[in-house]
Design an enzyme around this catalytic site. Structure first.
Site, PDB file in Angstrom:
ATOM      1  CG  ASP A   1      -2.111   0.886   1.111  1.00  0.00           C
ATOM      2  OD1 ASP A   1      -2.372   1.392   0.000  1.00  0.00           O
ATOM      3  OD2 ASP A   1      -2.785   1.103   2.141  1.00  0.00           O
TER       4      ASP A   1
ATOM      5  CG  ASN B   1      -7.717  -1.941  -5.395  1.00  0.00           C
ATOM      6  OD1 ASN B   1      -6.787  -2.720  -5.196  1.00  0.00           O
ATOM      7  ND2 ASN B   1      -8.026  -1.000  -4.503  1.00  0.00           N
TER       8      ASN B   1
HETATM    9  C1  IPE Z   1      -5.326  -2.856  -0.386  1.00  0.00           C
HETATM   10  O1  IPE Z   1      -5.010  -1.513  -0.529  1.00  0.00           O
HETATM   11  C2  IPE Z   1      -5.260  -3.538  -1.725  1.00  0.00           C
HETATM   12  C3  IPE Z   1      -3.927  -3.642  -2.318  1.00  0.00           C
HETATM   13  C4  IPE Z   1      -2.802  -3.304  -1.765  1.00  0.00           C
HETATM   14  C5  IPE Z   1      -3.908  -4.201  -3.638  1.00  0.00           C
HETATM   15  P1  IPE Z   1      -6.132  -0.390  -0.664  1.00  0.00           P
HETATM   16  O2  IPE Z   1      -5.434   0.901  -0.729  1.00  0.00           O
HETATM   17  O3  IPE Z   1      -7.054  -0.737  -1.788  1.00  0.00           O
HETATM   18  O4  IPE Z   1      -6.928  -0.586   0.699  1.00  0.00           O
HETATM   19  P2  IPE Z   1      -7.905   0.421   1.469  1.00  0.00           P
HETATM   20  O5  IPE Z   1      -8.913   0.882   0.470  1.00  0.00           O
HETATM   21  O6  IPE Z   1      -7.064   1.541   1.969  1.00  0.00           O
HETATM   22  O7  IPE Z   1      -8.469  -0.399   2.571  1.00  0.00           O
HETATM   23  C1  IPE Z   2      -1.463   0.395  -3.391  1.00  0.00           C
HETATM   24  O1  IPE Z   2      -1.283   1.766  -3.407  1.00  0.00           O
HETATM   25  C2  IPE Z   2      -1.677  -0.172  -4.771  1.00  0.00           C
HETATM   26  C3  IPE Z   2      -3.058  -0.607  -5.042  1.00  0.00           C
HETATM   27  C4  IPE Z   2      -4.014  -0.688  -4.185  1.00  0.00           C
HETATM   28  C5  IPE Z   2      -3.355  -0.986  -6.396  1.00  0.00           C
HETATM   29  P1  IPE Z   2      -2.514   2.771  -3.336  1.00  0.00           P
HETATM   30  O2  IPE Z   2      -2.899   3.142  -4.726  1.00  0.00           O
HETATM   31  O3  IPE Z   2      -3.617   2.211  -2.534  1.00  0.00           O
HETATM   32  O4  IPE Z   2      -1.834   3.990  -2.614  1.00  0.00           O
HETATM   33  P2  IPE Z   2      -2.515   4.987  -1.575  1.00  0.00           P
HETATM   34  O5  IPE Z   2      -3.142   4.164  -0.507  1.00  0.00           O
HETATM   35  O6  IPE Z   2      -3.523   5.782  -2.344  1.00  0.00           O
HETATM   36  O7  IPE Z   2      -1.373   5.814  -1.082  1.00  0.00           O
HETATM   37 MG    MG Z   3      -4.126   2.374  -0.565  1.00  0.00          MG
END
Ligand code: IPE
Ligand code: IPE
Ligand code: MG
Length: 228
Positions: free
Chosen positions: A11, A59
């Site tokens: 994340d 996502n």
């Molecule tokens: C969890 O991250 C999913 C992945 C790392 C692929 P998110 O960024 O989607 O999770 P939430 O929405 O903060 O819970």
């Molecule tokens: C994790 O990074 C990757 C995916 C969930 C695909 P994020 O895109 O969730 O990054 P933040 O949470 O917005 O920083």
């Molecule tokens: Mg995230």
């Protein structure tokens, strides 16, 4: 003790980009670039299974441009760029999740990389892409029912065979980057007794030093599995 199976919720790509005044896509690119580096370090640490959460079933609700970038461009590019290298490093690739929502070309790219690497023994890399833990449990239930299994034969062990993780041992350690303390629908069944570790570091910056810190914390945990 070294964990046999580490699972990582990668994340913070968006925030990594945002603090640099860059577009989120730049963060996702940096995140993907970090994957093969981390895999190499995990091999060096003699980790046998590494699961990476790359894209969740939730996502899909992100803006369409970001979803397309992640599911079409970035995934396709990273398979093309990395498969050979991972193969020669002895990495066996497994996919956790659906392939139905991906285009045909991408699906066959994923299948090819799984086939190519299937006999590799150094480390198993489980890539959770279009993966959701609840969906996995529902899917496993349907598969279990249609397998013709009798009521008496249904137990935790026989049920778990129908999950994407099949024969893979449960994660010993779940690491989440970017400071969040939630599971976000990741490996709900398999993490029943996993140790949880969260670091403030954003995924693109997650490096060997960070891995050493996580392993040190893990080595001091006392796993009790309900016992005294
Ligand atoms: C969890 O991250 C999913 C992945 C790392 C692929 P998110 O960024 O989607 O999770 P939430 O929405 O903060 O819970
Ligand atoms: C994790 O990074 C990757 C995916 C969930 C695909 P994020 O895109 O969730 O990054 P933040 O949470 O917005 O920083
Ligand atoms: Mg995230």
């Amino acid at each position: 003790m070294i964990p046999k199976h580490i699972a990582i919720i990668m994340d913070g790509n968006g925030r990594w980009a945002s603090v640099r005044n860059k577009a989120r896509a730049v963060g996702h690119q940096a995140g993907v670039d970090n994957i093969s580096r981390v895999v190499e370090i995990m091999i060096k640490k003699e980790i046998k299974f590494l699961t990476l959460f790359a894209f969740s079933t939730e996502n899909w609700s992100r803006p369409i441009r970001e979803v397309e970038f992640l599911t079409e461009q970035l995934l396709a590019k990273s398979i093309s760029l990395n498969t050979e290298r991972l193969h020669s490093a002895g990495v066996k690739i497994i996919h956790l999740g659906n392939k139905d929502n991906l285009n045909g070309k991408l699906k066959s790219k994923i299948n090819d990389s799984i086939k190519l690497t299937k006999n590799n023994k150094k480390i198993t890399l489980l890539v959770a892409f279009d993966y959701g833990g609840r969906q996995e449990i529902v899917r496993a239930t349907k598969k279990l029912l249609s397998s013709g299994i009798s009521l008496e034969e249904i137990n935790e062990k026989s049920f778990s065979k129908f999950l994407f993780t099949g024969q893979v041992p449960d994660p010993d350690l779940v690491i989440r980057t970017a400071g969040e303390f939630r599971i976000s629908n990741f490996l709900l069944w398999q993490t029943a007794y996993s140790e949880f570790y969260s670091t403030e570091t954003f995924w693109p910056d997650f490096n060997e030093n960070e891995i050493d810190k996580a392993l040190l914390v893990y080595s001091k945990r006392k796993r009790k599995f309900g016992n005294v």
